[in-house]
Design a protein around this motif. Structure first.
Motif, PDB file in Angstrom:
ATOM      1  N   GLU A  10      35.947 -14.695 -36.851  1.00 30.11           N
ATOM      2  CA  GLU A  10      36.225 -14.773 -38.309  1.00 30.11           C
ATOM      3  C   GLU A  10      36.870 -13.072 -38.397  1.00 30.11           C
ATOM      4  OE1 GLU A  10      34.049 -14.471 -42.422  1.00 30.11           O
ATOM      5  OE2 GLU A  10      33.549 -16.276 -41.446  1.00 30.11           O
ATOM      6  N   LEU A  11      36.311 -12.355 -37.912  1.00 28.45           N
ATOM      7  CA  LEU A  11      36.719 -10.887 -38.200  1.00 28.45           C
ATOM      8  C   LEU A  11      37.980 -10.612 -37.233  1.00 28.45           C
ATOM      9  CD1 LEU A  11      33.210  -9.359 -38.582  1.00 28.45           C
ATOM     10  CD2 LEU A  11      34.885  -9.541 -40.415  1.00 28.45           C
ATOM     11  N   GLY A  12      38.256 -11.344 -36.167  1.00 31.75           N
ATOM     12  CA  GLY A  12      39.289 -11.046 -35.331  1.00 31.75           C
ATOM     13  C   GLY A  12      38.693 -10.212 -34.275  1.00 31.75           C
ATOM     14  N   LEU A  13      37.540 -10.221 -33.672  1.00 30.25           N
ATOM     15  CA  LEU A  13      36.838  -9.407 -32.983  1.00 30.25           C
ATOM     16  C   LEU A  13      36.293 -10.233 -31.709  1.00 30.25           C
ATOM     17  CD1 LEU A  13      34.643  -7.021 -35.261  1.00 30.25           C
ATOM     18  CD2 LEU A  13      36.990  -6.599 -34.269  1.00 30.25           C
ATOM     19  N   GLU A  14      36.420  -9.553 -30.739  1.00 30.00           N
ATOM     20  CA  GLU A  14      36.041 -10.073 -29.360  1.00 30.00           C
ATOM     21  C   GLU A  14      35.206  -9.123 -28.795  1.00 30.00           C
ATOM     22  OE1 GLU A  14      37.975 -11.494 -25.126  1.00 30.00           O
ATOM     23  OE2 GLU A  14      38.734 -12.207 -27.153  1.00 30.00           O
ATOM     24  N   LEU A  15      33.844  -9.406 -28.203  1.00 32.81           N
ATOM     25  CA  LEU A  15      33.082  -8.651 -27.648  1.00 32.81           C
ATOM     26  C   LEU A  15      33.579  -8.235 -26.142  1.00 32.81           C
ATOM     27  CD1 LEU A  15      29.511  -9.773 -28.091  1.00 32.81           C
ATOM     28  CD2 LEU A  15      30.633  -7.937 -29.240  1.00 32.81           C
ATOM     29  N   PRO A  16      33.790  -7.131 -25.805  1.00 33.82           N
ATOM     30  CA  PRO A  16      34.161  -6.426 -24.832  1.00 33.82           C
ATOM     31  C   PRO A  16      33.298  -6.796 -23.460  1.00 33.82           C
ATOM     32  CG  PRO A  16      33.537  -4.666 -25.666  1.00 33.82           C
ATOM     33  CD  PRO A  16      33.386  -5.729 -26.670  1.00 33.82           C
ATOM     34  N   GLU A  17      33.684  -6.534 -22.362  1.00 35.99           N
ATOM     35  CA  GLU A  17      33.003  -6.471 -21.320  1.00 35.99           C
ATOM     36  C   GLU A  17      32.137  -5.065 -21.415  1.00 35.99           C
ATOM     37  OE1 GLU A  17      32.242  -8.346 -18.138  1.00 35.99           O
ATOM     38  OE2 GLU A  17      33.588  -9.767 -19.091  1.00 35.99           O
ATOM     39  N   VAL A  18      30.791  -5.321 -20.861  1.00 35.44           N
ATOM     40  CA  VAL A  18      29.789  -3.903 -21.083  1.00 35.44           C
ATOM     41  C   VAL A  18      30.406  -2.957 -20.171  1.00 35.44           C
ATOM     42  CG1 VAL A  18      27.490  -3.162 -20.984  1.00 35.44           C
ATOM     43  CG2 VAL A  18      27.930  -5.514 -22.013  1.00 35.44           C
ATOM     44  N   ALA A  19      30.766  -1.878 -20.654  1.00 37.46           N
ATOM     45  CA  ALA A  19      31.030  -0.666 -19.839  1.00 37.46           C
ATOM     46  C   ALA A  19      29.930  -0.586 -18.454  1.00 37.46           C
ATOM     47  CB  ALA A  19      31.342   0.418 -20.852  1.00 37.46           C
ATOM     48  N   LYS A  20      30.415  -0.001 -17.527  1.00 40.83           N
ATOM     49  CA  LYS A  20      29.853   0.309 -16.315  1.00 40.83           C
ATOM     50  C   LYS A  20      29.266   1.661 -16.862  1.00 40.83           C
ATOM     51  CE  LYS A  20      31.870  -2.323 -12.685  1.00 40.83           C
ATOM     52  NZ  LYS A  20      31.637  -3.558 -13.204  1.00 40.83           N
ATOM     53  N   PRO A  21      27.798   1.900 -16.569  1.00 36.18           N
ATOM     54  CA  PRO A  21      27.324   3.334 -16.813  1.00 36.18           C
ATOM     55  C   PRO A  21      27.854   4.352 -16.125  1.00 36.18           C
ATOM     56  CG  PRO A  21      25.524   1.642 -16.384  1.00 36.18           C
ATOM     57  CD  PRO A  21      26.892   1.061 -16.155  1.00 36.18           C
ATOM     58  N   VAL A  22      28.239   5.589 -16.417  1.00 37.00           N
ATOM     59  CA  VAL A  22      28.928   6.584 -15.828  1.00 37.00           C
ATOM     60  C   VAL A  22      27.989   7.652 -15.293  1.00 37.00           C
ATOM     61  CG1 VAL A  22      31.011   6.565 -17.395  1.00 37.00           C
ATOM     62  CG2 VAL A  22      29.018   8.026 -18.278  1.00 37.00           C
ATOM     63  N   ALA A  23      26.515   7.232 -15.400  1.00 39.16           N
ATOM     64  CA  ALA A  23      25.480   8.000 -14.685  1.00 39.16           C
ATOM     65  C   ALA A  23      24.465   7.218 -14.309  1.00 39.16           C
ATOM     66  CB  ALA A  23      25.024   9.225 -15.591  1.00 39.16           C
ATOM     67  N   ASN A  73      31.143  -2.010 -28.627  1.00 37.11           N
ATOM     68  CA  ASN A  73      30.672  -1.907 -27.169  1.00 37.11           C
ATOM     69  C   ASN A  73      28.982  -1.942 -27.339  1.00 37.11           C
ATOM     70  OD1 ASN A  73      33.146  -1.840 -26.180  1.00 37.11           O
ATOM     71  ND2 ASN A  73      33.309   0.393 -26.134  1.00 37.11           N
ATOM     72  N   ALA A  74      28.630  -1.327 -28.331  1.00 37.93           N
ATOM     73  CA  ALA A  74      26.864  -1.404 -28.357  1.00 37.93           C
ATOM     74  C   ALA A  74      26.675  -2.839 -28.794  1.00 37.93           C
ATOM     75  CB  ALA A  74      26.622  -0.513 -29.659  1.00 37.93           C
ATOM     76  N   ILE A  75      27.440  -3.465 -29.414  1.00 35.99           N
ATOM     77  CA  ILE A  75      26.894  -5.062 -29.698  1.00 35.99           C
ATOM     78  C   ILE A  75      27.027  -5.526 -28.354  1.00 35.99           C
ATOM     79  CG2 ILE A  75      27.763  -7.193 -30.878  1.00 35.99           C
ATOM     80  CD1 ILE A  75      28.629  -5.481 -33.168  1.00 35.99           C
ATOM     81  N   ALA A  76      27.956  -5.526 -27.442  1.00 34.77           N
ATOM     82  CA  ALA A  76      28.153  -6.151 -26.506  1.00 34.77           C
ATOM     83  C   ALA A  76      26.983  -5.934 -25.690  1.00 34.77           C
ATOM     84  CB  ALA A  76      29.366  -5.834 -25.653  1.00 34.77           C
ATOM     85  N   ALA A  77      26.652  -4.495 -25.390  1.00 37.09           N
ATOM     86  CA  ALA A  77      25.217  -4.209 -24.393  1.00 37.09           C
ATOM     87  C   ALA A  77      24.090  -4.771 -25.281  1.00 37.09           C
ATOM     88  CB  ALA A  77      25.295  -2.484 -24.833  1.00 37.09           C
ATOM     89  N   LEU A  78      23.874  -4.747 -26.619  1.00 39.40           N
ATOM     90  CA  LEU A  78      22.772  -5.585 -27.117  1.00 39.40           C
ATOM     91  C   LEU A  78      22.774  -6.966 -26.550  1.00 39.40           C
ATOM     92  CD1 LEU A  78      20.462  -5.555 -29.061  1.00 39.40           C
ATOM     93  CD2 LEU A  78      22.366  -5.965 -31.053  1.00 39.40           C
ATOM     94  N   GLY A  79      23.886  -7.524 -26.642  1.00 38.97           N
ATOM     95  CA  GLY A  79      23.899  -8.933 -26.073  1.00 38.97           C
ATOM     96  C   GLY A  79      23.570  -9.259 -24.593  1.00 38.97           C
ATOM     97  N   THR A  80      23.398  -8.339 -23.895  1.00 41.07           N
ATOM     98  CA  THR A  80      23.036  -8.495 -22.505  1.00 41.07           C
ATOM     99  C   THR A  80      21.504  -8.491 -22.458  1.00 41.07           C
ATOM    100  OG1 THR A  80      22.541  -6.072 -22.079  1.00 41.07           O
ATOM    101  CG2 THR A  80      24.955  -7.033 -21.619  1.00 41.07           C
ATOM    102  N   GLN A  81      20.607  -8.105 -23.649  1.00 37.97           N
ATOM    103  CA  GLN A  81      19.338  -8.332 -23.483  1.00 37.97           C
ATOM    104  C   GLN A  81      18.816  -9.464 -24.455  1.00 37.97           C
ATOM    105  OE1 GLN A  81      17.449  -6.088 -21.692  1.00 37.97           O
ATOM    106  NE2 GLN A  81      19.506  -5.620 -20.942  1.00 37.97           N
ATOM    107  N   VAL A  82      19.673 -10.036 -25.309  1.00 37.34           N
ATOM    108  CA  VAL A  82      19.225 -10.878 -26.372  1.00 37.34           C
ATOM    109  C   VAL A  82      20.278 -11.606 -26.865  1.00 37.34           C
ATOM    110  CG1 VAL A  82      17.100  -9.943 -27.148  1.00 37.34           C
ATOM    111  CG2 VAL A  82      19.241  -9.592 -28.337  1.00 37.34           C
TER     112      VAL A  82
END
Length: 152
Positions: A10-23, A73-82
């Protein structure tokens, strides 16, 4: 479709792929009824769209947009856990703003992330927050955002 997914659409947003850690860390981790995300940079399609200091080469308006991307991006990361519909509340947000000397509008920058979380999660997106000015962030990112969510 889940309620959060419907709201994102509805907001016109799409969750991105979760960024690979840089460390040496993971994007998010669950501990009991909380999920903690690592700091999220404003990656778009795997790249940082802008670098530099807010109040210098990066405008306040652009920094607010970048903070929104960090939150997505934080929402996408959150979605990897729940399942995102299991989010009870966004408890805490910490925003870091790479600031040019004399720049003091860090709270306005981090509002980009806070307001996006409110649009996505409604009342459950209301949270405690810190907005911190720093000299430099990883990869010379202008903004970084992390969050803590209470989940079912």
């Amino acid at each position: 479709m889940s309620a959060v997914a419907a709201r994102l659409r509805e907001l016109g947003l799409e969750l991105p792929e979760v960024a690979k850690p840089v460390a040496a860390y993971v994007p998010a981790i669950r501990s009991g009824s909380h999920v903690y995300t690592s700091g999220q940079l404003p990656f778009v399609d795997g790249r940082l769209p802008e670098a530099g200091k807010v109040g210098g080469s990066v405008s306040l308006e652009r920094a607010i947009e970048l903070a929104e991307i960090c939150a997505l991006n934080a929402i996408a990361a959150l979605g990897t856990q729940v399942d995102l519909d299991d989010v009870v509340r966004i408890v805490k947000v910490v925003g870091f703003v790479a600031s040019a000397p004399g720049f003091t509008a860090q709270p306005a920058v981090v509002n980009g992330a806070s307001e996006l979380l409110g649009r996505v999660f409604g009342e459950a997106g209301t949270h405690a927050r810190s907005a911190v000015g720093v000299a430099v962030l990883p990869l010379d990112s202008p903004v970084e955002v992390e969050l803590i969510a209470e989940v079912r």
